[in-house]
Design an enzyme around this catalytic site. Structure first.
Site, PDB file in Angstrom:
ATOM      1  N   HIS A 120      35.489  32.642  39.462  1.00  0.00           N
ATOM      2  CA  HIS A 120      35.374  34.111  39.442  1.00  0.00           C
ATOM      3  C   HIS A 120      35.154  34.615  38.012  1.00  0.00           C
ATOM      4  O   HIS A 120      34.234  35.386  37.729  1.00  0.00           O
ATOM      5  CB  HIS A 120      36.655  34.730  40.016  1.00  0.00           C
ATOM      6  CG  HIS A 120      36.684  36.225  40.012  1.00  0.00           C
ATOM      7  ND1 HIS A 120      36.375  36.979  41.124  1.00  0.00           N
ATOM      8  CD2 HIS A 120      36.985  37.116  39.030  1.00  0.00           C
ATOM      9  CE1 HIS A 120      36.489  38.272  40.829  1.00  0.00           C
ATOM     10  NE2 HIS A 120      36.864  38.373  39.551  1.00  0.00           N
ATOM     11  N   GLU A 121      36.008  34.135  37.097  1.00  0.00           N
ATOM     12  CA  GLU A 121      35.921  34.625  35.710  1.00  0.00           C
ATOM     13  C   GLU A 121      34.585  34.251  35.076  1.00  0.00           C
ATOM     14  O   GLU A 121      33.955  35.064  34.402  1.00  0.00           O
ATOM     15  CB  GLU A 121      37.074  34.068  34.872  1.00  0.00           C
ATOM     16  CG  GLU A 121      38.458  34.493  35.347  1.00  0.00           C
ATOM     17  CD  GLU A 121      38.588  35.991  35.568  1.00  0.00           C
ATOM     18  OE1 GLU A 121      39.240  36.391  36.544  1.00  0.00           O
ATOM     19  OE2 GLU A 121      37.999  36.778  34.798  1.00  0.00           O
ATOM     20  N   HIS A 124      31.910  36.518  35.945  1.00  0.00           N
ATOM     21  CA  HIS A 124      31.887  37.672  35.034  1.00  0.00           C
ATOM     22  C   HIS A 124      31.235  37.289  33.709  1.00  0.00           C
ATOM     23  O   HIS A 124      30.425  38.034  33.164  1.00  0.00           O
ATOM     24  CB  HIS A 124      33.306  38.183  34.754  1.00  0.00           C
ATOM     25  CG  HIS A 124      33.950  38.955  35.864  1.00  0.00           C
ATOM     26  ND1 HIS A 124      33.324  39.960  36.559  1.00  0.00           N
ATOM     27  CD2 HIS A 124      35.202  38.864  36.389  1.00  0.00           C
ATOM     28  CE1 HIS A 124      34.153  40.460  37.468  1.00  0.00           C
ATOM     29  NE2 HIS A 124      35.311  39.799  37.384  1.00  0.00           N
ATOM     30  N   HIS A 130      31.834  42.709  40.728  1.00  0.00           N
ATOM     31  CA  HIS A 130      32.587  42.413  41.945  1.00  0.00           C
ATOM     32  C   HIS A 130      31.746  42.643  43.194  1.00  0.00           C
ATOM     33  O   HIS A 130      30.796  43.417  43.194  1.00  0.00           O
ATOM     34  CB  HIS A 130      33.855  43.266  41.993  1.00  0.00           C
ATOM     35  CG  HIS A 130      34.911  42.777  41.082  1.00  0.00           C
ATOM     36  ND1 HIS A 130      35.870  43.590  40.511  1.00  0.00           N
ATOM     37  CD2 HIS A 130      35.162  41.532  40.628  1.00  0.00           C
ATOM     38  CE1 HIS A 130      36.669  42.878  39.751  1.00  0.00           C
ATOM     39  NE2 HIS A 130      36.261  41.606  39.802  1.00  0.00           N
TER      40      HIS A 130
HETATM   41  C1  LIG Z   1      40.156  38.008  41.591  1.00  0.00           C
HETATM   42  C2  LIG Z   1      41.020  37.364  40.512  1.00  0.00           C
HETATM   43  C3  LIG Z   1      40.704  35.895  40.407  1.00  0.00           C
HETATM   44  C4  LIG Z   1      40.778  38.052  39.154  1.00  0.00           C
HETATM   45  C5  LIG Z   1      41.193  39.505  39.129  1.00  0.00           C
HETATM   46  C6  LIG Z   1      41.111  40.102  37.734  1.00  0.00           C
HETATM   47  S1  LIG Z   1      39.484  40.384  37.096  1.00  0.00           S
HETATM   48  C7  LIG Z   1      39.669  41.538  35.854  1.00  0.00           C
HETATM   49  N1  LIG Z   1      38.953  39.159  36.532  1.00  0.00           N
HETATM   50  N2  LIG Z   1      38.609  40.896  38.132  1.00  0.00           N
HETATM   51  C8  LIG Z   1      42.663  39.668  39.540  1.00  0.00           C
HETATM   52  O1  LIG Z   1      43.523  39.136  38.895  1.00  0.00           O
HETATM   53  N3  LIG Z   1      42.886  40.488  40.591  1.00  0.00           N
HETATM   54  C9  LIG Z   1      44.238  40.816  41.011  1.00  0.00           C
HETATM   55  C10 LIG Z   1      44.239  42.187  41.630  1.00  0.00           C
HETATM   56  C11 LIG Z   1      45.609  42.605  42.042  1.00  0.00           C
HETATM   57  C12 LIG Z   1      46.177  42.392  43.277  1.00  0.00           C
HETATM   58  N4  LIG Z   1      47.437  42.902  43.262  1.00  0.00           N
HETATM   59  C13 LIG Z   1      47.711  43.432  42.024  1.00  0.00           C
HETATM   60  C14 LIG Z   1      48.881  44.031  41.511  1.00  0.00           C
HETATM   61  C15 LIG Z   1      48.861  44.483  40.195  1.00  0.00           C
HETATM   62  C16 LIG Z   1      47.728  44.308  39.385  1.00  0.00           C
HETATM   63  C17 LIG Z   1      46.564  43.694  39.899  1.00  0.00           C
HETATM   64  C18 LIG Z   1      46.576  43.254  41.229  1.00  0.00           C
HETATM   65  C19 LIG Z   1      48.326  42.835  44.406  1.00  0.00           C
HETATM   66  C20 LIG Z   1      49.352  41.676  44.297  1.00  0.00           C
HETATM   67  C21 LIG Z   1      48.720  40.271  44.153  1.00  0.00           C
HETATM   68  C22 LIG Z   1      48.754  39.831  42.720  1.00  0.00           C
HETATM   69  C23 LIG Z   1      48.153  38.446  42.480  1.00  0.00           C
HETATM   70  C24 LIG Z   1      46.658  38.388  42.660  1.00  0.00           C
HETATM   71  N5  LIG Z   1      45.985  39.289  41.749  1.00  0.00           N
HETATM   72  C25 LIG Z   1      44.753  39.780  41.979  1.00  0.00           C
HETATM   73  O2  LIG Z   1      44.088  39.455  42.949  1.00  0.00           O
HETATM   74 ZN   LIG Z   2      36.871  40.113  38.638  1.00  0.00          ZN
END
Ligand SMILES: CC(C)C[C@H](CS(C)(=N)=N)C(=O)N[C@H]1Cc2cn(c3ccccc23)CCCCCCNC1=O
Ligand SMILES: [Zn+2]
Ligand SMILES: [Ca+2]
Ligand SMILES: [Zn+2]
Length: 170
Positions: A120-121, A124, A130
């Protein structure tokens, strides 16, 4: 996005990358291998290749950090944001940072699947945004995937080829 919009992308045919820090959760060789695997997942679809450098500058600098780590996006501890990466460009452009406060796994044990997040990263880092398709690697939230048959969705391939063209089969 409108294809004509000049979205940032790498213009060189070879893009360099360097891994500058590691996680305590996985052996270094595992991180090296999974980063190479994630990069190859993208590069096999486009006429672009990656070269790893061990020292000096690189287009894509990859590392693990916790909390505030020198850019404007401090990490938030366990959970929440797992990682972030910058679109293609100089300096920070292309760089990918992983939150060391997560528990990183190689797809077998418990914890966040590093291969899935790295793919994913690095999407980007190549200039992808997205996707609203839950099957897409570029979906905004992490979904546990089994590492065995983890692969790009047809939409992911279409998006990356729209940006860089197709790799010729020759
Ligand atoms: C897609 C990823 C590989 C990369 C992305 C970040 S990015 C910049 N590269 N698009 C990511 O980290 N998304 C968060 C999004 C997110 C989900 N929640 C959050 C609670 C707080 C903050 C963020 C989140 C709800 C709780 C679950 C937390 C754990 C999972 N976190 C996520 O899925
Ligand atoms: Zn992302
Ligand atoms: Ca986090
Ligand atoms: Zn960062």
């Amino acid at each position: 996005d409108l294809p004509s919009r000049n979205r940032p992308k790498w213009t060189s045919r070879v893009v360099t990358y360097r891994i500058i820090s590691y996680t305590r959760d996985l052996p270094r060789v595992t991180v090296d291998h999974l980063v190479a695997k994630a990069l190859n997942m993208w590069s096999k679809e486009i006429p672009l290749s990656f070269r790893r450098v061990l020292l000096g500058t690189a287009d894509i600098v990859i590392g693990f950090a916790r909390g505030a780590h020198g850019d404007f996006y401090p990490f938030d501890g366990p959970g929440g944001t797992l990682a972030h990466a910058y679109e293609p460009g100089p300096g920070l452009g292309g760089d990918a940072h992983f939150d060391e406060d997560e528990r990183w796994a190689d797809g077998r044990g418990l914890g966040i699947n590093f291969l899935a997040v790295a793919t994913h990263e690095l999407g980007h880092s190549l200039g992808l945004r997205h996707s609203s398709d839950p099957d897409s690697v570029m979906y905004p939230t992490y979904g546990a995937r089994d590492s065995e048959n983890f692969k790009l969705s047809p939409g992911d391939i279409r998006e990356i080829q729209e940006l860089y063209g197709k790799r010729s089969k020759s």
